[in-house]
Enzyme design. Sequence first.
Site, PDB file in Angstrom:
ATOM      1  N   GLY A  26     -70.478 -21.575-107.113  1.00  0.00           N
ATOM      2  CA  GLY A  26     -69.060 -21.449-107.441  1.00  0.00           C
ATOM      3  C   GLY A  26     -68.894 -20.667-108.727  1.00  0.00           C
ATOM      4  O   GLY A  26     -69.754 -19.840-109.079  1.00  0.00           O
ATOM      5  N   SER A  27     -67.820 -20.951-109.431  1.00  0.00           N
ATOM      6  CA  SER A  27     -67.506 -20.160-110.626  1.00  0.00           C
ATOM      7  C   SER A  27     -68.409 -20.558-111.802  1.00  0.00           C
ATOM      8  O   SER A  27     -68.916 -21.674-111.866  1.00  0.00           O
ATOM      9  CB  SER A  27     -66.044 -20.394-110.998  1.00  0.00           C
ATOM     10  OG  SER A  27     -65.846 -21.766-111.286  1.00  0.00           O
ATOM     11  N   THR A  28     -68.579 -19.637-112.707  1.00  0.00           N
ATOM     12  CA  THR A  28     -69.383 -19.902-113.905  1.00  0.00           C
ATOM     13  C   THR A  28     -68.721 -21.011-114.733  1.00  0.00           C
ATOM     14  O   THR A  28     -69.400 -21.854-115.312  1.00  0.00           O
ATOM     15  CB  THR A  28     -69.556 -18.596-114.705  1.00  0.00           C
ATOM     16  OG1 THR A  28     -70.296 -17.682-113.871  1.00  0.00           O
ATOM     17  CG2 THR A  28     -70.321 -18.806-115.997  1.00  0.00           C
ATOM     18  N   GLY A  37     -69.616 -24.250-113.086  1.00  0.00           N
ATOM     19  CA  GLY A  37     -71.067 -24.381-113.185  1.00  0.00           C
ATOM     20  C   GLY A  37     -71.499 -24.902-114.549  1.00  0.00           C
ATOM     21  O   GLY A  37     -72.374 -25.773-114.662  1.00  0.00           O
ATOM     22  N   GLU A  90     -75.539 -21.248-108.597  1.00  0.00           N
ATOM     23  CA  GLU A  90     -75.299 -19.869-108.134  1.00  0.00           C
ATOM     24  C   GLU A  90     -73.871 -19.548-108.524  1.00  0.00           C
ATOM     25  O   GLU A  90     -72.934 -20.094-107.935  1.00  0.00           O
ATOM     26  CB  GLU A  90     -75.469 -19.755-106.618  1.00  0.00           C
ATOM     27  CG  GLU A  90     -76.862 -20.042-106.101  1.00  0.00           C
ATOM     28  CD  GLU A  90     -77.867 -18.944-106.405  1.00  0.00           C
ATOM     29  OE1 GLU A  90     -77.488 -17.925-107.017  1.00  0.00           O
ATOM     30  OE2 GLU A  90     -79.032 -19.114-106.035  1.00  0.00           O
ATOM     31  N   CYS A 111     -69.732 -12.822-104.381  1.00  0.00           N
ATOM     32  CA  CYS A 111     -70.348 -12.892-105.718  1.00  0.00           C
ATOM     33  C   CYS A 111     -71.232 -11.673-105.979  1.00  0.00           C
ATOM     34  O   CYS A 111     -71.485 -11.336-107.121  1.00  0.00           O
ATOM     35  CB  CYS A 111     -71.160 -14.169-105.842  1.00  0.00           C
ATOM     36  SG  CYS A 111     -72.309 -14.379-104.485  1.00  0.00           S
ATOM     37  N   GLU A 141     -82.453 -19.558-104.503  1.00  0.00           N
ATOM     38  CA  GLU A 141     -82.303 -20.117-103.171  1.00  0.00           C
ATOM     39  C   GLU A 141     -82.993 -19.187-102.180  1.00  0.00           C
ATOM     40  O   GLU A 141     -83.350 -18.067-102.517  1.00  0.00           O
ATOM     41  CB  GLU A 141     -80.815 -20.237-102.826  1.00  0.00           C
ATOM     42  CG  GLU A 141     -80.106 -21.175-103.799  1.00  0.00           C
ATOM     43  CD  GLU A 141     -78.727 -21.580-103.343  1.00  0.00           C
ATOM     44  OE1 GLU A 141     -77.892 -20.701-103.135  1.00  0.00           O
ATOM     45  OE2 GLU A 141     -78.502 -22.794-103.204  1.00  0.00           O
TER      46      GLU A 141
HETATM   47  P1  NAD Z   1     -65.068 -22.973-107.972  1.00  0.00           P
HETATM   48  O1  NAD Z   1     -66.051 -23.109-109.081  1.00  0.00           O
HETATM   49  O2  NAD Z   1     -63.643 -23.097-108.293  1.00  0.00           O
HETATM   50  O3  NAD Z   1     -65.347 -24.073-106.850  1.00  0.00           O
HETATM   51  C1  NAD Z   1     -66.613 -24.193-106.229  1.00  0.00           C
HETATM   52  C2  NAD Z   1     -66.765 -25.620-105.693  1.00  0.00           C
HETATM   53  O4  NAD Z   1     -66.828 -26.511-106.798  1.00  0.00           O
HETATM   54  C3  NAD Z   1     -65.614 -26.087-104.821  1.00  0.00           C
HETATM   55  O5  NAD Z   1     -66.121 -26.872-103.771  1.00  0.00           O
HETATM   56  C4  NAD Z   1     -64.811 -26.943-105.781  1.00  0.00           C
HETATM   57  O6  NAD Z   1     -64.048 -27.944-105.139  1.00  0.00           O
HETATM   58  C5  NAD Z   1     -65.901 -27.569-106.627  1.00  0.00           C
HETATM   59  N1  NAD Z   1     -65.468 -28.052-107.943  1.00  0.00           N
HETATM   60  C6  NAD Z   1     -64.392 -27.646-108.670  1.00  0.00           C
HETATM   61  N2  NAD Z   1     -64.326 -28.346-109.832  1.00  0.00           N
HETATM   62  C7  NAD Z   1     -65.401 -29.182-109.843  1.00  0.00           C
HETATM   63  C8  NAD Z   1     -65.893 -30.140-110.771  1.00  0.00           C
HETATM   64  N3  NAD Z   1     -65.273 -30.385-111.931  1.00  0.00           N
HETATM   65  N4  NAD Z   1     -67.037 -30.805-110.471  1.00  0.00           N
HETATM   66  C9  NAD Z   1     -67.685 -30.567-109.320  1.00  0.00           C
HETATM   67  N5  NAD Z   1     -67.256 -29.687-108.398  1.00  0.00           N
HETATM   68  C10 NAD Z   1     -66.124 -28.996-108.649  1.00  0.00           C
HETATM   69  O7  NAD Z   1     -65.419 -21.611-107.261  1.00  0.00           O
HETATM   70  P2  NAD Z   1     -64.658 -20.925-106.039  1.00  0.00           P
HETATM   71  O8  NAD Z   1     -63.416 -20.334-106.572  1.00  0.00           O
HETATM   72  O9  NAD Z   1     -64.586 -21.866-104.874  1.00  0.00           O
HETATM   73  O10 NAD Z   1     -65.687 -19.786-105.629  1.00  0.00           O
HETATM   74  C11 NAD Z   1     -65.688 -18.529-106.185  1.00  0.00           C
HETATM   75  C12 NAD Z   1     -66.812 -18.397-107.188  1.00  0.00           C
HETATM   76  O11 NAD Z   1     -68.062 -18.682-106.584  1.00  0.00           O
HETATM   77  C13 NAD Z   1     -66.932 -16.997-107.729  1.00  0.00           C
HETATM   78  O12 NAD Z   1     -67.120 -17.027-109.123  1.00  0.00           O
HETATM   79  C14 NAD Z   1     -68.179 -16.452-107.055  1.00  0.00           C
HETATM   80  O13 NAD Z   1     -68.819 -15.423-107.743  1.00  0.00           O
HETATM   81  C15 NAD Z   1     -69.005 -17.680-106.964  1.00  0.00           C
HETATM   82  N6  NAD Z   1     -70.031 -17.519-105.937  1.00  0.00           N
HETATM   83  C16 NAD Z   1     -71.336 -17.386-106.311  1.00  0.00           C
HETATM   84  C17 NAD Z   1     -72.326 -17.193-105.371  1.00  0.00           C
HETATM   85  C18 NAD Z   1     -73.772 -17.049-105.743  1.00  0.00           C
HETATM   86  O14 NAD Z   1     -74.590 -17.250-104.887  1.00  0.00           O
HETATM   87  N7  NAD Z   1     -74.083 -16.713-106.979  1.00  0.00           N
HETATM   88  C19 NAD Z   1     -71.980 -17.157-104.030  1.00  0.00           C
HETATM   89  C20 NAD Z   1     -70.642 -17.284-103.679  1.00  0.00           C
HETATM   90  C21 NAD Z   1     -69.685 -17.487-104.650  1.00  0.00           C
END
Ligand code: NAD
Length: 435
Positions: free
Chosen positions: A188-190, A193, A210, A244, A414
Amino acid sequence: MTSLEQTDAAIEKAAAATESWRAVAPADRARLLRRFASQVDEHLEELAQLEVRNSGHTIGNARWEAGNVRDVLDYFSAAPERLFGRQIPVAGGVDVTFREPLGVVGVIVPWNFPMPIAGWGFAPALAAGNTVVLKPAELTPLTAIRLAELALAAGIPEGVFTVLPGAGDVVGERFVSHPAIGKICFTGSTRVGRRIMAGAADQLKRVTLELGGKSATIVFDDADLAAAAAAAPMSFLDNTGQDCCARTRILVQRTVFDSFMEQFEEAVRSVVVGDPLDEASQMGPLLSEQRRTAVRSYLAGDTPVAFTGSAPVGPGYWLPPTVLLPSSTDDRTWQEEIFGPVAGVIPFDDEVDAIAKANDTAYGLSGSIFTRDVGRALRVSRAVQAGNLSVNSHSSVRYSTPFGGFKQSGIGRELGPDALDSFTEVKNVFIATEQ
Ligand code: NAD
């Protein structure tokens, strides 16, 4: 939406299933994973159609994504029988190592690739003898829920793989704080993360992260310019830029800049943007109005627009492909992950300048290098700080090769042969042979 109490109950059920799952004979665990892969294959079209309806992915992409889950399961089904330890020479006895499962693994998935990213977490985790609880993103849970049903149909016992659709700050945060979860596999997002890593520190929980990206393509003047220009559009427009690995920073050697831009514009204008169910569509709409507003905010500033492609009007979160010409690498559109069909192009002078500009980012996920000079391809590949590079192509992900980020794009790898390391703990056992 799963509540906190339901999350706890599911985690406890997964914890209770760990002993019996790790006791399944390796060949049987392998067979169950292969059956799961067959179930996915038999339901590939259904899963793909579900993803088109839930996420707006083009049908071609959605079929690839379902196929990727099948392939990742097949690939890791070979692992249970090959989780080798070592025998290490020591005095006075025999020393062996074992690769032990971690217990319950919590997989947290973003909305942009709901199926593949779920599979990259659950397939190796299950293969290594862990049980899995998985939280899909709030807006895109449907294919993950269906995959869990297919796992049961394949004979994987209840409690071994559980999907918990719900909120990040409820289900996701509980994965981080619950003591029965041994590892978090987060994509998900940095921003989120960072928060997960900080939370995991409390119990020294293992993490794979990731995260975001802002990847560069570098086009040298000795490259096959026509091929580089033809490949550039889909390197940032695939999945409507919600990728991403999107190559959103395009660096072109100054001597060929104008010629590249001319061919690039033609290529972008010919990308077919339309109904995701139409087999000819190469790009569909964005996920939601919220995403479209976020992407548009980057287009409202004073960064010059080089050209745009086409997009349908009417219902749907449409946005045309847009190419920007930032005047400096400090430009917000050049530095921040936009996550839409938008890329910038900046010229560079020589190899040193190209590498410096490519590395001028907090991220380090992917990147591409276009050149006919093999020495330069290798030099620049070694110098660019990113986990997944390709030369004269834009490929990033193969299930048999490692995938992951440098710098703020993440921690851990991964897929490929390295993935199992992060789903197992090495145990050393010494057996005395002396009386
Ligand atoms: P996000 O971080 O908003 O959400 C990702 C997941 O985390 C969702 O399931 C969300 O419900 C959960 N989440 C949100 N807050 C949380 C918390 N406090 N604790 C635990 N879980 C929580 O990201 P997004 O908007 O869904 O996805 C887009 C991002 O993902 C982009 O930054 C993209 O670059 C990244 N991404 C990275 C990769 C990679 O492999 N590096 C692949 C795909 C997407």
